[in-house]
Write a protein that holds these residues in place. Structure first.
Motif, PDB file in Angstrom:
ATOM      1  N   GLY A  29      62.877  47.989  53.886  1.00 45.50           N
ATOM      2  CA  GLY A  29      63.351  47.071  53.236  1.00 45.50           C
ATOM      3  C   GLY A  29      63.185  47.355  51.625  1.00 45.50           C
ATOM      4  N   LEU A  30      62.071  47.715  51.288  1.00 44.66           N
ATOM      5  CA  LEU A  30      61.887  48.019  49.735  1.00 44.66           C
ATOM      6  C   LEU A  30      62.491  49.494  49.382  1.00 44.66           C
ATOM      7  N   SER A  31      62.657  50.173  50.319  1.00 45.91           N
ATOM      8  CA  SER A  31      63.372  51.566  50.037  1.00 45.91           C
ATOM      9  C   SER A  31      65.094  51.385  49.734  1.00 45.91           C
ATOM     10  N   ALA A  32      65.425  50.101  50.345  1.00 45.61           N
ATOM     11  CA  ALA A  32      67.121  49.927  50.155  1.00 45.61           C
ATOM     12  C   ALA A  32      67.378  50.130  48.597  1.00 45.61           C
ATOM     13  N   SER A  33      68.635  50.108  48.513  1.00 43.72           N
ATOM     14  CA  SER A  33      69.152  50.119  47.107  1.00 43.72           C
ATOM     15  C   SER A  33      69.275  48.841  46.656  1.00 43.72           C
ATOM     16  N   ARG A  34      69.501  47.625  47.571  1.00 43.11           N
ATOM     17  CA  ARG A  34      69.036  46.299  47.340  1.00 43.11           C
ATOM     18  C   ARG A  34      68.053  45.860  48.229  1.00 43.11           C
ATOM     19  N   LYS A  35      66.743  45.549  47.459  1.00 45.30           N
ATOM     20  CA  LYS A  35      65.622  45.399  48.186  1.00 45.30           C
ATOM     21  C   LYS A  35      65.591  43.989  48.984  1.00 45.30           C
ATOM     22  N   GLU A 267      55.960  48.832  38.749  1.00 53.35           N
ATOM     23  CA  GLU A 267      55.886  49.743  39.889  1.00 53.35           C
ATOM     24  C   GLU A 267      54.989  48.971  40.984  1.00 53.35           C
ATOM     25  N   VAL A 268      55.099  49.029  42.096  1.00 54.71           N
ATOM     26  CA  VAL A 268      54.338  48.455  43.079  1.00 54.71           C
ATOM     27  C   VAL A 268      53.989  49.533  44.279  1.00 54.71           C
ATOM     28  N   THR A 269      52.738  49.492  44.834  1.00 57.19           N
ATOM     29  CA  THR A 269      52.647  50.685  45.990  1.00 57.19           C
ATOM     30  C   THR A 269      52.228  49.744  47.277  1.00 57.19           C
ATOM     31  N   VAL A 270      52.972  50.104  48.432  1.00 55.10           N
ATOM     32  CA  VAL A 270      52.810  49.637  49.800  1.00 55.10           C
ATOM     33  C   VAL A 270      52.497  50.655  50.731  1.00 55.10           C
ATOM     34  N   GLY A 271      51.472  50.776  51.478  1.00 60.30           N
ATOM     35  CA  GLY A 271      51.346  51.748  52.524  1.00 60.30           C
ATOM     36  C   GLY A 271      51.442  53.059  51.647  1.00 60.30           C
ATOM     37  N   ARG A 274      55.333  54.333  46.734  1.00 59.77           N
ATOM     38  CA  ARG A 274      55.494  53.644  45.369  1.00 59.77           C
ATOM     39  C   ARG A 274      57.050  53.243  45.185  1.00 59.77           C
ATOM     40  N   PHE A 275      57.169  51.684  44.755  1.00 57.28           N
ATOM     41  CA  PHE A 275      58.477  51.368  44.535  1.00 57.28           C
ATOM     42  C   PHE A 275      58.609  50.829  43.113  1.00 57.28           C
ATOM     43  N   SER A 276      59.879  51.056  42.500  1.00 55.16           N
ATOM     44  CA  SER A 276      59.984  50.662  41.139  1.00 55.16           C
ATOM     45  C   SER A 276      60.940  49.408  41.013  1.00 55.16           C
ATOM     46  N   PHE A 277      60.638  48.516  40.262  1.00 56.10           N
ATOM     47  CA  PHE A 277      61.442  47.537  39.866  1.00 56.10           C
ATOM     48  C   PHE A 277      61.958  47.492  38.470  1.00 56.10           C
ATOM     49  N   ALA A 278      63.178  47.106  38.506  1.00 53.98           N
ATOM     50  CA  ALA A 278      63.448  46.646  36.904  1.00 53.98           C
ATOM     51  C   ALA A 278      63.336  45.272  36.946  1.00 53.98           C
ATOM     52  N   ALA A 279      63.443  44.888  35.499  1.00 55.47           N
ATOM     53  CA  ALA A 279      63.490  43.362  35.044  1.00 55.47           C
ATOM     54  C   ALA A 279      64.779  42.891  35.506  1.00 55.47           C
ATOM     55  N   GLY A 280      64.411  41.605  36.253  1.00 58.06           N
ATOM     56  CA  GLY A 280      65.438  40.920  36.906  1.00 58.06           C
ATOM     57  C   GLY A 280      65.871  41.370  38.495  1.00 58.06           C
TER      58      GLY A 280
END
Length: 326
Positions: A29-35, A267-271, A274-280
């Protein structure tokens, strides 16, 4: 859980999703283009407790409105589905609404509650067994959106089978998922079985937004608890203060969407990933589709059901449907 000598509470059939399944779903889910994150994982022990609190909020009309409908029409439902019944409830939760139906049923043979939260399921049905000591209760811990089997109940006879799916949980599915779920339930319960389903109705947008973003912040806590669970069980690094809850109305799909909005670039790590988040940027955690009577009946028909009855409150906020499997 062992069978009690004082009640007919059977041992738990445990099909709870594994930690590996949880991890795989979160990473996908977090790897999808829309998380996204699957809403079924909102319901760990703490999440289930918070949702019970949501159901008591003044803004959250679905629970009390459906309960009023069941209080008024439980005997009508019982007469429709008949005596000596094997009753399967999908997503049993705290087990409050089922009491109204069980009290109205004539000589129910067995009650099989299905829920994804093991601890919540055990606690709710231990309490229910004290209220209905002569009823065979066989809890099943499972993801009811995936195939599963019902436990054998040696010595228990029944004349019919019915399903109970209250709370407008059907609204958490896309239309395609809802058809698939109902078709799966039809296969599980059998031809001729009756399915009782709660479905929330399209209404004033402000009423909907308030129900999913309450003034006390309980729904926000429920949504953010999913990140807390990921941190605890999957070694995630989410900073909860850097995400906020948001409820959005999607007019095209006639649904309320729950999102977790990133407050900054991070950035957040799970398992170990690493997953990047933009503001908003958001994580879409849950949808709650709202129905019109005709659209819900069409959906049920596509899944192989004949709509046979519907009950609503005076304000037509909520509906409870009786469907018969063809």
């Amino acid at each position: 859980m062992s069978k009690s000598s004082e009640t007919k509470l059977e041992e738990l059939q445990d099909l709870e999703p594994s930690l590996e399944e949880f991890r795989a779903s979160v990473i996908e889910g977090l790897s999808a283009s829309r998380k996204t994150l699957p809403c079924k994982f909102l319901y760990d022990r703490r999440g289930s407790q918070i949702f019970d609190d949501i159901c008591d909020l003044p803004e959250y009309y679905p629970t009390r409105t459906e309960r009023q409908i069941l209080e008024q029409h439980a005997r009508d439902i019982a007469a429709l589905i008949g005596p000596e019944l094997r009753l399967v409830e999908f997503g049993s939760g705290a087990g409050m609404k089922i009491r109204l139906l069980l009290q109205a049923l004539e000589k129910p043979s067995a009650y099989l509650p299905v829920d994804i939260s093991r601890e919540h399921l055990i606690a709710a049905n231990a309490d229910l067994a004290q209220t209905f000591p002569d009823l065979c209760i066989a809890p099943v811990c499972a993801d009811y959106t995936a195939p599963f089997s019902l436990p054998d109940l040696p010595g228990i006879s029944y004349k019919a089978t019915a399903g109970f799916f209250p709370g407008s949980t059907i609204g958490n599915f896309t239309r395609e998922e809802a058809v698939s779920f109902l078709a799966g339930a039809r296969g599980l319960l059998g031809s001729g079985s009756v399915m009782i389903v709660g479905a929330d109705l399209v209404k004033n947008i402000d009423v909907l937004r308030d129900a999913y973003d309450d003034a006390a912040g309980v729904t926000a806590s429920f949504n953010l608890n999913l990140l807390r669970r990921i941190n605890r069980e999957l070694g995630g690094s989410f900073e909860l203060a850097q995400f906020r809850h948001e409820a959005r109305w999607n007019a095209d799909l006639e649904r309320i969407e729950m999102h977790l909005v990133s407050q900054r670039r991070q950035e957040v790590t799970v398992g170990g990933q690493r997953f990047s988040f933009a503001a908003g940027e958001t994580i879409h955690t849950e949808s709650s589709h709202k129905y019109r009577l005709a659209s819900f009946r069409a959906l049920a028909a596509e899944a192989g059901y004949e709509p046979i009855e519907v009950w609503m409150d005076e304000k037509q906020l909520f509906s409870v449907h009786a469907l018969r499997a063809l």
